[in-house]
Structure formats: C-alpha cells, structure tokens
Enzyme design. Sequence first.
Site, PDB file in Angstrom:
ATOM      1  N   TRP A  99      -2.303  -2.151   6.319  1.00 46.37           N
ATOM      2  CA  TRP A  99      -1.127  -2.272   5.457  1.00 46.37           C
ATOM      3  C   TRP A  99       0.153  -2.160   6.261  1.00 46.37           C
ATOM      4  CZ3 TRP A  99      -2.676  -4.709   1.560  1.00 46.37           C
ATOM      5  CH2 TRP A  99      -3.898  -4.418   0.943  1.00 46.37           C
ATOM      6  N   ASP A 166       5.445   3.766   2.583  1.00 42.21           N
ATOM      7  CA  ASP A 166       4.462   3.191   1.661  1.00 42.21           C
ATOM      8  C   ASP A 166       3.520   4.338   1.284  1.00 42.21           C
ATOM      9  OD1 ASP A 166       2.273   1.997   0.453  1.00 42.21           O
ATOM     10  OD2 ASP A 166       1.929   0.506   2.029  1.00 42.21           O
ATOM     11  N   LYS A 190      -3.885   2.912  -7.233  1.00 42.72           N
ATOM     12  CA  LYS A 190      -4.715   3.878  -6.526  1.00 42.72           C
ATOM     13  C   LYS A 190      -4.718   5.228  -7.239  1.00 42.72           C
ATOM     14  CE  LYS A 190      -4.996   0.620  -3.446  1.00 42.72           C
ATOM     15  NZ  LYS A 190      -3.996   0.345  -2.445  1.00 42.72           N
TER      16      LYS A 190
HETATM   17  C1  LIG Z   1      -3.497  -1.005  -1.685  1.00 44.95           C
HETATM   18  C2  LIG Z   1      -2.406  -0.825  -0.725  1.00 44.95           C
HETATM   19  C3  LIG Z   1      -1.389  -1.783  -0.557  1.00 44.95           C
HETATM   20  C4  LIG Z   1      -1.402  -3.117  -1.267  1.00 44.95           C
HETATM   21  O1  LIG Z   1      -1.067  -2.990  -2.574  1.00 44.95           O
HETATM   22  P1  LIG Z   1      -0.878  -4.279  -3.517  1.00 44.95           P
HETATM   23  O2  LIG Z   1      -0.376  -3.659  -4.774  1.00 44.95           O
HETATM   24  O3  LIG Z   1      -2.225  -4.914  -3.646  1.00 44.95           O
HETATM   25  O4  LIG Z   1       0.093  -5.189  -2.887  1.00 44.95           O
HETATM   26  C5  LIG Z   1      -0.371  -1.501   0.327  1.00 44.95           C
HETATM   27  N1  LIG Z   1      -0.332  -0.346   1.014  1.00 44.95           N
HETATM   28  C6  LIG Z   1      -1.302   0.588   0.895  1.00 44.95           C
HETATM   29  C7  LIG Z   1      -1.201   1.859   1.672  1.00 44.95           C
HETATM   30  C8  LIG Z   1      -2.360   0.381   0.013  1.00 44.95           C
HETATM   31  O5  LIG Z   1      -3.312   1.314  -0.112  1.00 44.95           O
END
Ligand SMILES: *Cc1c(COP(=O)(O)O)cnc(C)c1O
Length: 356
Positions: A99, A166, A190
């Site tokens: 990511w 993030d 998540k």
């Molecule tokens: C799942 C995830 C993403 C991607 O998320 P989307 O909503 O599918 O774009 C980005 N960063 C992390 C740390 C993730 O776990």
Amino acid sequence: MKKHNFSAGPSILPEYTIKNTADAILNFAGTGLSVMEVSHRDKEFMAVMEQANKLFKELLDIPSGYEVLFLGGGASMQFCMVPYNLMNKKAAYLNTGTWASKAIKEAHFFGEVVEVASSKDENFCYIPKGYEIPSDADYFHITTNNTIFGTEIKEDLDVNVPLVADMSSDIFSRPIDVSKYSVIYGGAQKNLAPSGVAFVIVKEDALGKVDRKIPTMLNYKTHIDNESMFNTPPVVPIFSALQTLIWLKEQGGVKEMEKRNIAKADMLYSEIERNKMFKATVKNIEDRSVMNICFVMNDEYKDLELEFREFAISKGMVGIKGHRSVGGFRASCYNALPVESVKALIDVMQEFEKKH
Ligand SMILES: *Cc1c(COP(=O)(O)O)cnc(C)c1O
C-alpha cells in the site's frame, strides 16, 4: 458450525452493525423506506451523517481545527488526493509495503518523492528506523499498519515535517494523538464498515498551500465546505459506520479496544512461538501488527501448509490464507473479532501439532 472470520478486508464487523444495517435496509428510522432508497438530504440521513461525524471525533479525541470526511473512492483515492492537496514540490514517504508503494507511485505524478527508507529488501518484514526526513518536504507519509505484511507502527511519530498516515487497517484499534498528524485516512472496510466509504481526518490549516488547481471532487476543501455532501455520499456504508461507532463507544472506546486487541495478539503470537510447526514472519516484536498476524510453516513442515489450511477451514476458520506476496497464513484480528475466535484458532493449531 460457527465461523471464525479472520478475513483481511472486507472483514468481520460487530453483530450490532450487521443487525442494525439489516433492519435499516428494510425500514430506516421508522420512515417505512429502506436506507437504500432515501435521499441523502432527508433529515433522517442528515442526522446519521452528523452523528457519525460527531462520534468519530469523540472516539478519537480529535482536537478542534480538524474535519472528518466520508468519501467514495477508497483509501486508494487518497493516494492521489493527499499529494494533490498537500504537495507543492517535494514529499517524503516511508516504504513499508504494497500500500505504501502504491501511495508512492501516485505521489510521483505531483512532484519530487523522497523514499526515506524501505524494507523491500526483506519482503517488508520489518519497519525501517533511523531514517532522515528532508526538512523541506511538504509532508511525510507513513502506512501505520501494513495489512499484507503484518507490521505496524504503533506509536505516533514525532517528525520535523507535517505527518500523513494511511490508517486503513488500524484506525480505532488504539488511541492516537491526532494533533501530530495533518491528514489521516483509510478505507472503512477493515475496522469500521462495509466497503464503499473512506474516512479522512484533515487539519484545516494544512490546506490551501499548493499552487496547482485542484479538480473540485479531489479538493478536500470542497468536501469540508459541503460536510461530505458535495455529491451523493455512500449512504449505506456511512449508516453502518455509525453503528460500529455506537458499538465502539458502548464497549468502552479505543482504550478498551487496545486492551482487547493486545490480549488477542499476545495469545496468538505466543502460540506461534510455542508451536513447533509455525513461525512468525515478522521477527522484531515491536514491529508486529496487533491487527494482522502473519505466520508460516516452519521449514521442516513446509509440505503441510495446504493440509493445515484445509484442516483449519474444516474447523470453521475463514480467511486465514496469507496474501500471495507473503504466503502462509494471516489471521486478521480486528476490533470485532471476539477472543473466542482467537482461542478457536489456537485450538486448531494445537490439534494439528498433535496430529503430526
Ligand atoms: C486495504 C488497504 C488499502 C486499500 O483500500 P481501498 O479502500 O481498497 O482503496 C490501502 N491501505 C491499506 C493500509 C489497506 O489495508
């Protein structure tokens, strides 16, 4: 048979969230209409949006001067919105996984990107430390929890430039000091809601500092000014997010979540250490994720990987297959995962060990 949902995302949600969403799909707030078919400008949904915003701020103890946004496009859209809105010339990134790498790729469209450190040399199995951040960087970007590789930055870093994180897979898993960040973002799927909505916590005075023109939909200011209602927001996921926030508060908030999450993670990592068949992929204990616990078969038992996976599935374990870039197994232990599920997985690991 009871299912134990260890999926990485979309992932387990509280019963409370699922039940209340199911009810509102049929009859939303006594309107006699489904939450899927009401206007986002109806007073009933406006109240949902307002309450979600308020509880989000309350649970994370967000100071004044910050706004919370609920947007479409997932966390991945934030990979470009962050540099669009914050990068003038240069930004610094820490590369801790898939990511983070994707975020770095997008940042390159907007200016100079300095990758201050990377753990790619060892398949991202650790968090780099002791790097230097250029003092003229417009911000420093981190991924606090690396969902795929099972590493986590568990402290709020003190850095010399504005900090962006993030937090897709560890938001609400522990208290955070929001005042140390300019932007925190993530996908909701998540630890908060079904997929379809991303959250962004943005410090207002971090904005308005770039020279470029920003398309309306990609401009944080648009969404702040319109309270996440510039266009039609993801109504159902926001409704579900509110249910999870209410549940979180009832359970005792992020402090209580942190306590439970550490207890669950400690139990599982201890079993991985003890059990002769398995080993953790993240060596440094301080780097180990509390949310996504990655492990593989020990070398002597490598051939039994498929057998263990099938055995675990037969016992009701769901979603423990590791990501293809790591292999082995990954048990995602988000807030809503009960400790009983962790115990059930440990029982399965012990039973498998006895069998061999
Ligand atoms: C799942 C995830 C993403 C991607 O998320 P989307 O909503 O599918 O774009 C980005 N960063 C992390 C740390 C993730 O776990």
